[in-house]
Enzyme design. Structure first.
Site, PDB file in Angstrom:
ATOM      1  N   ARG A  46     -14.355  -7.262 -10.250  1.00 30.51           N
ATOM      2  CA  ARG A  46     -14.461  -6.474  -8.876  1.00 30.51           C
ATOM      3  C   ARG A  46     -15.289  -5.207  -9.111  1.00 30.51           C
ATOM      4  NH1 ARG A  46      -8.787  -6.536  -5.692  1.00 30.51           N
ATOM      5  NH2 ARG A  46     -10.223  -5.979  -4.280  1.00 30.51           N
ATOM      6  N   SER A  62       0.768  -1.328  -0.023  1.00 31.68           N
ATOM      7  CA  SER A  62       0.070   0.066  -0.041  1.00 31.68           C
ATOM      8  C   SER A  62       0.901   1.281   0.043  1.00 31.68           C
ATOM      9  CB  SER A  62      -1.087   0.001   1.182  1.00 31.68           C
ATOM     10  OG  SER A  62      -1.818  -1.079   1.264  1.00 31.68           O
ATOM     11  N   LYS A 115     -12.614  -9.409  -2.712  1.00 33.17           N
ATOM     12  CA  LYS A 115     -11.137  -9.370  -2.789  1.00 33.17           C
ATOM     13  C   LYS A 115     -10.770  -9.736  -4.140  1.00 33.17           C
ATOM     14  CE  LYS A 115     -10.514  -6.925   0.786  1.00 33.17           C
ATOM     15  NZ  LYS A 115     -10.169  -5.489   0.461  1.00 33.17           N
ATOM     16  N   ASP A 122      -6.792  -7.955   4.915  1.00 37.42           N
ATOM     17  CA  ASP A 122      -5.967  -8.841   4.111  1.00 37.42           C
ATOM     18  C   ASP A 122      -5.357  -9.960   4.840  1.00 37.42           C
ATOM     19  OD1 ASP A 122      -6.566  -7.138   2.035  1.00 37.42           O
ATOM     20  OD2 ASP A 122      -4.412  -6.136   2.218  1.00 37.42           O
ATOM     21  N   ARG A 126     -12.699 -14.748  -0.988  1.00 39.77           N
ATOM     22  CA  ARG A 126     -11.677 -15.411   0.034  1.00 39.77           C
ATOM     23  C   ARG A 126     -12.543 -16.304   0.973  1.00 39.77           C
ATOM     24  NH1 ARG A 126      -7.102 -10.510   0.226  1.00 39.77           N
ATOM     25  NH2 ARG A 126      -5.919 -11.267  -1.775  1.00 39.77           N
ATOM     26  N   ARG A 168      -2.928 -14.347  -1.916  1.00 42.53           N
ATOM     27  CA  ARG A 168      -2.975 -14.534  -0.127  1.00 42.53           C
ATOM     28  C   ARG A 168      -3.602 -15.774   0.073  1.00 42.53           C
ATOM     29  NH1 ARG A 168      -0.964  -9.793   1.107  1.00 42.53           N
ATOM     30  NH2 ARG A 168      -1.886  -7.954   0.230  1.00 42.53           N
TER      31      ARG A 168
HETATM   32  C1  S3P Z   1      -5.477  -1.423   0.180  1.00 42.87           C
HETATM   33  C2  S3P Z   1      -6.947  -1.216   0.753  1.00 42.87           C
HETATM   34  C3  S3P Z   1      -7.547  -2.708   1.235  1.00 42.87           C
HETATM   35  C4  S3P Z   1      -6.775  -3.767   0.821  1.00 42.87           C
HETATM   36  C5  S3P Z   1      -5.915  -3.769  -0.197  1.00 42.87           C
HETATM   37  C6  S3P Z   1      -4.944  -2.550  -0.279  1.00 42.87           C
HETATM   38  C7  S3P Z   1      -4.816  -0.137  -0.086  1.00 42.87           C
HETATM   39  O1  S3P Z   1      -8.600  -2.514   0.275  1.00 42.87           O
HETATM   40  O2  S3P Z   1      -7.395  -5.071   0.966  1.00 42.87           O
HETATM   41  O3  S3P Z   1      -4.964  -4.764  -0.223  1.00 42.87           O
HETATM   42  O4  S3P Z   1      -3.710  -0.002  -0.571  1.00 42.87           O
HETATM   43  O5  S3P Z   1      -5.625   1.027   0.162  1.00 42.87           O
HETATM   44  P1  S3P Z   1     -10.093  -1.867   0.585  1.00 42.87           P
HETATM   45  O6  S3P Z   1      -9.729  -0.667   0.709  1.00 42.87           O
HETATM   46  O7  S3P Z   1     -10.923  -2.043  -0.604  1.00 42.87           O
HETATM   47  O8  S3P Z   1     -10.556  -2.598   1.795  1.00 42.87           O
END
Ligand code: S3P
Length: 431
Positions: A124, A24, A344, A317, A348, A390
């Site tokens: 998605r 992230s 996701k 995650d 999952r 994952r």
């Molecule tokens: C992320 C936010 C999460 C996470 C993803 C990375 C990000 O998703 O599941 O792997 O970098 O902002 P969501 O914001 O849709 O929950």
């Protein structure tokens, strides 16, 4: 490419390791570095496929990014108005973060762009970003009225809004904050629980006016963003696989250095400690506005617990690998309020229940989570990743405590977030 990896039962997990950079934060270092003025130096950038999708998109919009050695980037910021129309479709690959955040950013540009992705990403949900962005004035089209990619975006003027997001999602929040940089007036996003706040932290670090509210965040438009240094810490989401491995294999002791422990991400630590896990944070420090620590993990007898509420977005995650920890814990673990897992990279809940069941676990899918009853050992045999990184890595961890070797099909996907995972797991596994 379809690859298979086989995991041997392990006698002990031991060593001193680091995990690759946070996914992230790596995405955001490129995005915000590109929008800032001046040079941004990034160290510890995650060299995973998802992050290259972001990096390539910004190169296609004219940003000069030098990859100068292992995880080191030099980004010459283009400034808020310096991006150029890409001459081709921007391919986000498997990366939801790339697509959703870019949708926000592109809405405020003075050019046209198209975002697409792989077969998983094109399934998605995108209306969670396209609906509020349209309310800001964005012109976005996509399949099913903006629900599915490809998304075609004609950038233009935007107005700030106050948006009540029904889901706690950092991708939604960040998309709106990025659009908010270009809007007329402030943009406010409320969410049911606080999702990861890396965007807020990095935007503030670069000089944006970002105000934290109760259940929300507000950004003022057109900040003077100045590039700087970003030291990306190790990804706690990647560390989670090794942490659970060391907790469930008897005799283990593992030190993982330099892991990001931002409280909006560290739900996995709280969950595993509540299950009885011997997990210590050492050498706590702050780097580039993000908290970092070394994690010392020792094998522990885990107990089943109930997980839900505000913990869920803080560990979203990591829930697949939590279900693996639960499969070896004493008693029952209940995961609730986690409906987001169904949208996701794959569903999952369905994937973990199906694959754990194939190796003999007592596990049940709930509409918004899972019920898992722990046991001493699972069987081994063959499972599949469903094309989701994952799921592949969670099942690899389960394989360490199986009677027989465990073959995991379709494992190339681990390159999206954790290049080197299989070698690292083998390095710390002793048989
Ligand atoms: C992320 C936010 C999460 C996470 C993803 C990375 C990000 O998703 O599941 O792997 O970098 O902002 P969501 O914001 O849709 O929950």
């Amino acid at each position: 490419m379809n690859t298979t990896e086989t995991i041997q039962p392990a006698r002990r997990i031991a060593g001193e390791i680091e995990v690759p950079g946070d996914k992230s934060i790596s995405h955001r270092s490129v995005m915000f570095g590109a929008l800032a003025r001046g040079r941004t130096l990034v160290t510890g950038f995650l060299q995973g496929e998802d992050n290259y999708a972001t990096l390539n998109a910004f190169r296609m919009m004219g940003v000069s990014i030098c990859e100068c050695g292992e995880g080191r980037l030099e980004i010459d910021g283009a400034g808020l108005d310096g991006l150029r129309e890409p001459a081709d479709v921007l391919d986000c690959g498997n990366s939801g973060t790339t697509m959703r955040l870019m949708a926000g950013l592109l809405s405020g540009q003075n050019f046209f762009a198209v975002l697409t992705g792989d077969q998983y990403l094109r399934r998605r949900p995108m209306r969670r970003v396209t609906v509020p962005l349209r309310q800001m004035g964005a012109r976005i089209q996509g399949r099913e009225d903006g629900e599915k990619a490809p998304l075609a975006i004609q950038g233009g003027p935007l107005s700030g809004i106050a948006w009540n997001s029904p889901v706690a999602s950092a991708q939604v929040k960040s998309a709106l904050l990025l659009a908010g940089l270009y809007a007329e007036g402030p943009t406010t996003v409320f969410e049911p629980h606080l999702s990861r706040d890396h965007s807020e932290r990095m935007l503030s670090h670069f000089g944006a006016r970002v105000e934290r509210l109760e259940n929300g965040v507000r950004i003022e438009p057109r900040p003077d963003l100045r590039g700087g240094e970003i030291a990306v810490p190790g990804d706690i989401s990647s560390a989670a696989f090794l942490i659970v491995a060391a907790l469930i294999v008897p005799g283990s002791e593992l030190l993982i250095r330099n892991v990001g422990v931002n409280p909006t991400r560290s739900g996995i630590i709280d969950i595993l400690q509540a299950m009885g896990g011997d997990l210590k944070l050492e050498n706590f420090r702050e780097r580039s506005g993000e908290p970092v620590a070394d994690l010392l993990v020792r094998h522990s007898r885990l107990e089943g617990i109930e997980i839900g509420g505000e913990l869920i977005p803080r560990a979203i995650d990591e829930l697949p690998v939590v279900s693996v920890a639960a499969a070896f814990a004493e008693g029952e673990t209940l995961i609730r309020d986690a409906r987001e897992l169904r949208v996701k990279e794959t569903d999952r809940i369905a994937a973990m229940v199906s694959e754990l069941d194939r190796i003999g676990a007592e596990v049940e899918a709930l509409e918004d989570g899972m019920r898992i009853v722990g046991c001493e050992q699972l069987a081994g045999g063959e499972v599949d990743s469903w094309g989701d990184h994952r799921i592949a890595m969670s099942m690899a961890v389960a394989g360490l405590r199986c009677r027989e070797p465990l073959s995991i099909g379709n494992t190339a996907c681990t390159r999206t977030s954790f290049p080197g995972f299989w070698d690292l797991l083998r390095k710390v596994s002793h048989d």
